[in-house]
Write an enzyme that holds these catalytic residues in place. Structure first.
Site, PDB file in Angstrom:
ATOM      1  N   LYS A  72     -21.109  39.128  -3.577  1.00  0.00           N
ATOM      2  CA  LYS A  72     -22.171  39.319  -2.575  1.00  0.00           C
ATOM      3  C   LYS A  72     -22.633  40.783  -2.572  1.00  0.00           C
ATOM      4  O   LYS A  72     -23.807  41.059  -2.350  1.00  0.00           O
ATOM      5  CB  LYS A  72     -21.706  38.857  -1.193  1.00  0.00           C
ATOM      6  N   SER A  85     -24.776  38.097   2.129  1.00  0.00           N
ATOM      7  CA  SER A  85     -23.817  37.893   3.216  1.00  0.00           C
ATOM      8  C   SER A  85     -23.452  39.257   3.776  1.00  0.00           C
ATOM      9  O   SER A  85     -23.581  40.278   3.081  1.00  0.00           O
ATOM     10  CB  SER A  85     -22.555  37.230   2.649  1.00  0.00           C
ATOM     11  N   TYR A 115     -15.800  36.523  -3.452  1.00  0.00           N
ATOM     12  CA  TYR A 115     -17.000  36.382  -2.620  1.00  0.00           C
ATOM     13  C   TYR A 115     -17.538  37.772  -2.265  1.00  0.00           C
ATOM     14  O   TYR A 115     -18.736  38.038  -2.393  1.00  0.00           O
ATOM     15  CB  TYR A 115     -16.646  35.592  -1.359  1.00  0.00           C
TER      16      TYR A 115
HETATM   17  N1  LIG Z   1     -22.168  29.884   6.441  1.00  0.00           N
HETATM   18  C1  LIG Z   1     -21.911  31.172   6.549  1.00  0.00           C
HETATM   19  O1  LIG Z   1     -21.146  31.589   7.430  1.00  0.00           O
HETATM   20  C2  LIG Z   1     -22.556  32.166   5.631  1.00  0.00           C
HETATM   21  C3  LIG Z   1     -22.469  33.524   5.970  1.00  0.00           C
HETATM   22  C4  LIG Z   1     -23.069  34.447   5.119  1.00  0.00           C
HETATM   23  C5  LIG Z   1     -23.740  34.034   4.002  1.00  0.00           C
HETATM   24  N2  LIG Z   1     -23.803  32.710   3.695  1.00  0.00           N
HETATM   25  C6  LIG Z   1     -24.516  32.333   2.489  1.00  0.00           C
HETATM   26  O2  LIG Z   1     -25.556  31.429   2.818  1.00  0.00           O
HETATM   27  C7  LIG Z   1     -25.851  30.602   1.685  1.00  0.00           C
HETATM   28  C8  LIG Z   1     -25.863  29.148   2.120  1.00  0.00           C
HETATM   29  O3  LIG Z   1     -24.555  28.803   2.535  1.00  0.00           O
HETATM   30  P1  LIG Z   1     -24.251  27.662   3.611  1.00  0.00           P
HETATM   31  O4  LIG Z   1     -23.372  28.275   4.611  1.00  0.00           O
HETATM   32  O5  LIG Z   1     -25.487  26.988   4.011  1.00  0.00           O
HETATM   33  O6  LIG Z   1     -23.338  26.718   2.700  1.00  0.00           O
HETATM   34  P2  LIG Z   1     -23.348  25.134   2.444  1.00  0.00           P
HETATM   35  O7  LIG Z   1     -22.135  24.902   1.639  1.00  0.00           O
HETATM   36  O8  LIG Z   1     -23.549  24.403   3.727  1.00  0.00           O
HETATM   37  O9  LIG Z   1     -24.649  24.910   1.567  1.00  0.00           O
HETATM   38  C9  LIG Z   1     -24.743  25.415   0.257  1.00  0.00           C
HETATM   39  C10 LIG Z   1     -25.706  24.554  -0.517  1.00  0.00           C
HETATM   40  O10 LIG Z   1     -25.778  25.082  -1.849  1.00  0.00           O
HETATM   41  C11 LIG Z   1     -25.657  23.986  -2.760  1.00  0.00           C
HETATM   42  N3  LIG Z   1     -25.093  24.480  -4.022  1.00  0.00           N
HETATM   43  C12 LIG Z   1     -23.850  24.971  -4.228  1.00  0.00           C
HETATM   44  N4  LIG Z   1     -23.687  25.271  -5.525  1.00  0.00           N
HETATM   45  C13 LIG Z   1     -24.863  24.995  -6.140  1.00  0.00           C
HETATM   46  C14 LIG Z   1     -25.311  25.085  -7.477  1.00  0.00           C
HETATM   47  N5  LIG Z   1     -24.491  25.534  -8.456  1.00  0.00           N
HETATM   48  N6  LIG Z   1     -26.584  24.732  -7.766  1.00  0.00           N
HETATM   49  C15 LIG Z   1     -27.402  24.268  -6.795  1.00  0.00           C
HETATM   50  N7  LIG Z   1     -27.025  24.137  -5.500  1.00  0.00           N
HETATM   51  C16 LIG Z   1     -25.764  24.484  -5.185  1.00  0.00           C
HETATM   52  C17 LIG Z   1     -24.733  22.999  -2.059  1.00  0.00           C
HETATM   53  O11 LIG Z   1     -24.858  21.682  -2.611  1.00  0.00           O
HETATM   54  C18 LIG Z   1     -25.242  23.103  -0.616  1.00  0.00           C
HETATM   55  O12 LIG Z   1     -26.335  22.237  -0.394  1.00  0.00           O
HETATM   56  C19 LIG Z   1     -24.776  30.933   0.645  1.00  0.00           C
HETATM   57  O13 LIG Z   1     -25.296  31.832  -0.304  1.00  0.00           O
HETATM   58  C20 LIG Z   1     -23.688  31.589   1.463  1.00  0.00           C
HETATM   59  O14 LIG Z   1     -22.888  32.453   0.693  1.00  0.00           O
HETATM   60  C21 LIG Z   1     -23.230  31.758   4.486  1.00  0.00           C
END
Ligand SMILES: NC(=O)c1ccc[n+]([C@@H]2O[C@H](COP(=O)([O-])OP(=O)(O)OC[C@H]3O[C@@H](n4cnc5c(N)ncnc54)[C@H](O)[C@@H]3O)[C@@H](O)[C@H]2O)c1
Length: 286
Positions: free
Chosen positions: A174, A157, A170
């Protein structure tokens, strides 16, 4: 930046991907990555804690669903063993599953108080945002290195470079995810291991309170949407294109590079600026 020879060999290796695994592939960025990779790989394994979501995405893209908890090393080891036995060697492993909970009301080092034990959230962030990446590498490096290499895409992130206002666990985990990806690339680059770490700002997913699979492009997210909210498909395309180009660091929001340079140039000034930004956000919440 890799030279053009590196880029050509990286894209050739990427295009030869037969088997790819995406954790957290049931929703959000992971679902978009699974969809995009289905156009590259012969087999995409959609792995998620939510088995039903993994099954829906797998059915949609003609992939394979797998239910696991990435916080468990045993689950990740079993995933790797089972996929390699049934589908063949894993060429690309995407550690995408991640969690964030936000600070409790009393700040960055809270014990939780009336909100419940915060250490549980620190533990979850540590195991899902960091150790899951270590477990995947631990299971795969002994398989990939003897066969000449393989690729990892680890989703960190912008909070892993800049810190996220209002979420200490977080931000810290990260940062650790970025540092682990650096160690993986430095230590195993000469073994043929290609590593990409992605550091997006806001992406329109459930994680930032957006409806799942929404096309919405704005929303309130504690100031972290300052440079706009990307659709997950756009983030996934930029991440996959960056990995194919052999890039280590992919910044779907290019402004993050400027912020990271400013931070590196004068850390004290950056902290002062972040304090002012936090105060502005708090005032706009009132
Ligand atoms: N959305 C944002 O703004 C953003 C920004 C920067 C980084 N990220 C990163 O991107 C990645 C995806 O996030 P997202 O925004 O798609 O979130 P999301 O919550 O939409 O999806 C996350 C997925 O991970 C799965 N998950 C969570 N814990 C788990 C576990 N213990 N074992 C297996 N699966 C698990 C959930 O069921 C879900 O399908 C994450 O690492 C998040 O930190 C997101």
């Amino acid at each position: 930046m890799p030279d053009t020879t590196d880029r050509a060999s990286s894209s050739q290796a990427f295009d030869a991907t037969r088997v790819a695994v995406v954790t957290g592939g049931g929703h959000g960025i992971g679902r978009a990555l699974s969809r995009r990779l289905a156009s590259v790989a012969d087999a995409v394994v959609v792995a998620d804690l939510e088995g039903g979501a993994a099954e829906r995405v797998a059915a949609d893209i003609g992939g394979h669903a797998y239910c696991l908890d990435v916080a468990s090393e045993a689950d990740l080891a079993a995933l790797v063993a089972e996929v390699e036995e049934t589908l063949g060697p894993i060429d690309l492993f995407v550690s995408n599953a991640g969690v964030g909970y936000g600070d409790a009301d009393d700040g960055a080092a809270s014990r939780g108080g009336r909100l419940g034990p915060v250490d549980d959230r620190w533990e979850a962030c540590w195991s899902i945002n960091v150790m899951a990446h270590v477990y995947a590498a631990r299971a795969l490096l002994p398989r990939m290195i003897p066969r000449g290499g393989g690729a990892f895409i680890n989703i960190a992130s912008a909070a892993g470079l800049l810190s996220q206002i209002g979420d200490a666990a977080y931000s810290a985990t990260k940062h650790a995810a970025v540092a682990f990806a650096e160690s993986l690339a430095i230590t195993h680059g000469d073994d043929g291991i290609r590593v990409t770490v992605a550091c997006p700002q806001a992406v329109a997913t459930r994680m930032i309170g957006m409806p799942d699979d929404s096309g919405a492009a704005d929303g309130g997210f504690g100031g972290n949407d300052v440079d706009g909210i990307l659709p997950p498909e756009t983030a996934a395309d930029l991440i996959v294109d960056g990995a194919r180009d052999g890039r280590f660091l992919v910044l779907p929001h290019p402004q993050v590079a400027t912020y990271a340079q400013r931070k590196a140039a004068d850390h004290d000034r950056w902290i002062a600026g972040m304090r002012r930004f936090r105060a502005r956000l708090a005032a706009s919440d009132d």
